[in-house]
Design a protein around this motif. Structure first.
Motif, PDB file in Angstrom:
ATOM      1  N   HIS A  34      30.132 -58.656  31.384  1.00 59.04           N
ATOM      2  CA  HIS A  34      29.628 -59.681  32.302  1.00 59.04           C
ATOM      3  C   HIS A  34      28.241 -60.182  31.883  1.00 59.04           C
ATOM      4  O   HIS A  34      27.955 -61.372  31.954  1.00 59.04           O
ATOM      5  N   PHE A  35      27.384 -59.263  31.474  1.00 61.50           N
ATOM      6  CA  PHE A  35      26.050 -59.653  31.030  1.00 61.50           C
ATOM      7  C   PHE A  35      26.025 -59.993  29.538  1.00 61.50           C
ATOM      8  O   PHE A  35      25.083 -60.625  29.069  1.00 61.50           O
ATOM      9  N   GLY A  36      27.023 -59.563  28.799  1.00 57.55           N
ATOM     10  CA  GLY A  36      27.089 -59.879  27.377  1.00 57.55           C
ATOM     11  C   GLY A  36      26.151 -59.073  26.511  1.00 57.55           C
ATOM     12  O   GLY A  36      25.794 -59.497  25.415  1.00 57.55           O
ATOM     13  N   HIS A  37      25.753 -57.886  26.997  1.00 55.69           N
ATOM     14  CA  HIS A  37      24.766 -57.126  26.242  1.00 55.69           C
ATOM     15  C   HIS A  37      25.274 -56.683  24.879  1.00 55.69           C
ATOM     16  O   HIS A  37      24.533 -56.738  23.890  1.00 55.69           O
ATOM     17  N   LEU A  38      26.512 -56.241  24.809  1.00 53.89           N
ATOM     18  CA  LEU A  38      27.045 -55.771  23.530  1.00 53.89           C
ATOM     19  C   LEU A  38      26.981 -56.874  22.479  1.00 53.89           C
ATOM     20  O   LEU A  38      26.562 -56.642  21.340  1.00 53.89           O
ATOM     21  N   LEU A  43      24.457 -59.224  17.595  1.00 56.42           N
ATOM     22  CA  LEU A  43      23.932 -60.404  16.898  1.00 56.42           C
ATOM     23  C   LEU A  43      22.408 -60.457  16.900  1.00 56.42           C
ATOM     24  O   LEU A  43      21.817 -61.310  16.240  1.00 56.42           O
ATOM     25  N   HIS A  44      21.786 -59.545  17.652  1.00 54.43           N
ATOM     26  CA  HIS A  44      20.330 -59.482  17.792  1.00 54.43           C
ATOM     27  C   HIS A  44      19.760 -60.834  18.258  1.00 54.43           C
ATOM     28  O   HIS A  44      18.758 -61.327  17.737  1.00 54.43           O
ATOM     29  N   LYS A  45      20.435 -61.407  19.267  1.00 44.06           N
ATOM     30  CA  LYS A  45      19.987 -62.658  19.856  1.00 44.06           C
ATOM     31  C   LYS A  45      20.150 -62.568  21.364  1.00 44.06           C
ATOM     32  O   LYS A  45      21.180 -62.104  21.845  1.00 44.06           O
ATOM     33  N   GLY A 192      17.620 -55.577  29.357  1.00 46.11           N
ATOM     34  CA  GLY A 192      17.826 -56.988  29.088  1.00 46.11           C
ATOM     35  C   GLY A 192      18.604 -57.164  27.805  1.00 46.11           C
ATOM     36  O   GLY A 192      19.109 -56.193  27.226  1.00 46.11           O
ATOM     37  N   PRO A 193      18.710 -58.393  27.325  1.00 50.57           N
ATOM     38  CA  PRO A 193      19.473 -58.654  26.107  1.00 50.57           C
ATOM     39  C   PRO A 193      18.931 -57.892  24.902  1.00 50.57           C
ATOM     40  O   PRO A 193      17.752 -57.556  24.834  1.00 50.57           O
ATOM     41  N   VAL A 194      19.807 -57.610  23.967  1.00 48.53           N
ATOM     42  CA  VAL A 194      19.488 -57.060  22.648  1.00 48.53           C
ATOM     43  C   VAL A 194      19.082 -55.580  22.690  1.00 48.53           C
ATOM     44  O   VAL A 194      19.648 -54.743  21.991  1.00 48.53           O
ATOM     45  N   ASN A 195      18.075 -55.248  23.496  1.00 45.82           N
ATOM     46  CA  ASN A 195      17.439 -53.936  23.416  1.00 45.82           C
ATOM     47  C   ASN A 195      18.252 -52.824  24.077  1.00 45.82           C
ATOM     48  O   ASN A 195      19.021 -53.071  25.014  1.00 45.82           O
ATOM     49  N   PHE A 196      18.008 -51.602  23.622  1.00 43.98           N
ATOM     50  CA  PHE A 196      18.606 -50.414  24.213  1.00 43.98           C
ATOM     51  C   PHE A 196      17.542 -49.604  24.940  1.00 43.98           C
ATOM     52  O   PHE A 196      17.524 -48.367  24.873  1.00 43.98           O
TER      53      PHE A 196
END
Length: 225
Positions: A34-38, A43-45, A192-196
Motif C-alpha cells: 500500500h505504501f510501496g516501500h519495497l 529502486l532507491h527512490k 518513510g520511503p527507501v530507508n530501513f
C-alpha cells in the motif's frame, strides 16, 4: 562507519531476496504494497506503490500533508528532488535551491511551468531566499547548512505559513531556536520511503492558514473503508 554501511547493505540485499518467500504478514503487506516501500527501497527512490514521486519525508508527514489544499500556496525549498515534483502538482508555485550539480541537472529535466530551480554554491545557498525579496506560504528545509536556512526562514514566511524541517531529530538545537521564535513544533515520527530506519519530519507554524482538501481524517493507506 564502514562496517555499519556494509551491514545495512547486506541486510537490504538479503531482505529483497527473501521477502517473496516469507509468509504473508498483514502489516508488512500494508507497508510494502500500500505504501510501496519495497519498491522505493529496491529502486532507491522516494515513490509510492504506483511509482508516483514522494517527498523523502516520513510516511505520517506525507499522509498529513497530502490532505491539505496547497493549490493557492507558494513554496520555497532548500534542497530539490522528488519533493519538488510532488509539490509542483499541488501548489501555485515552487522555488527550489540546489547545491548538488547532479541533482540540479536531473531537476532541470523534470521542471513544470510553476517551478523555478536555482543552482547555488554552499556559501550563497542559504542567502538565495533573499534574492527575490518575496515571502512564501511554505518553506522546506531539507538540504545543506540547515542551521543557516532555519535562521533565515521566519523572515520570509507569510503570516499563517509553515516551515517543514526534515530529519529534525538530527538538529534539536535548531528546532529549539525556531520554538524560541514563537513557532509550534509538530513532529511526525516514523518510517518513510527507501530507508530501513525511522526518522522525524517536523512542521513549524505560529498561526495555521491551511485548509484540508476534504473532511479529516481520511481513510489511510491500508485502512478499512
Amino acid at each position: 562507519m564502514g562496517n555499519k554501511s556494509s551491514l545495512r547493505k547486506f541486510f537490504r540485499n538479503t531482505y529483497f531476496k527473501i521477502t517473496p518467500f516469507l509468509p504473508e504478514n498483514p502489516l508488512v503487506n500494508i507497508f510494502n504494497k500500500h505504501f510501496g516501500h519495497l519498491r522505493s527501497a529496491q529502486l532507491h527512490k522516494p515513490m509510492d506503490a504506483d511509482g508516483t514521486e514522494l517527498p523523502w519525508f516520513t510516511y505520517p508527514a506525507i499522509e498529513y500533508l497530502s490532505q491539505l489544499d496547497f493549490s493557492d500556496k507558494t513554496f520555497f525549498e532548500w534542497g530539490s528532488g522528488n519533493s519538488s515534483v510532488f509539490f509542483s502538482k499541488r501548489v501555485k508555485s515552487i522555488t527550489s535551491i540546489e547545491a548538488n550539480e547532479e541533482w540540479y541537472s536531473i531537476g532541470l529535466t523534470r521542471l513544470s511551468s510553476n517551478q523555478n530551480l536555482i543552482l547555488a554554491a554552499k556559501d550563497e545557498y542559504a542567502n538565495r531566499i533573499k534574492v527575490s525579496d518575496k515571502k512564501y506560504d511554505v518553506i522546506i528545509i531539507d538540504g545543506i547548512v540547515r542551521e543557516e536556512c532555519a535562521a533565515f526562514a521566519p523572515a520570509y514566511l507569510n503570516e499563517g505559513g509553515m516551515i517543514i524541517y526534515d530529519n529534525s531529530e538530527r538538529d534539536p538545537l535548531v528546532c529549539k531556536s525556531l520554538r524560541e521564535r514563537g513557532f509550534i513544533q509538530i513532529d511526525f515520527h516514523g518510517v518513510g520511503p527507501v530507508n530501513f530506519y525511522s526518522w522525524t519530519t517536523s512542521l513549524f507554524f505560529k498561526d495555521f492558514n491551511f485548509k484540508p482538501k476534504e473532511n479529516q481524517p481520511v481513510v489511510p493507506r491500508g485502512g478499512i473503508k
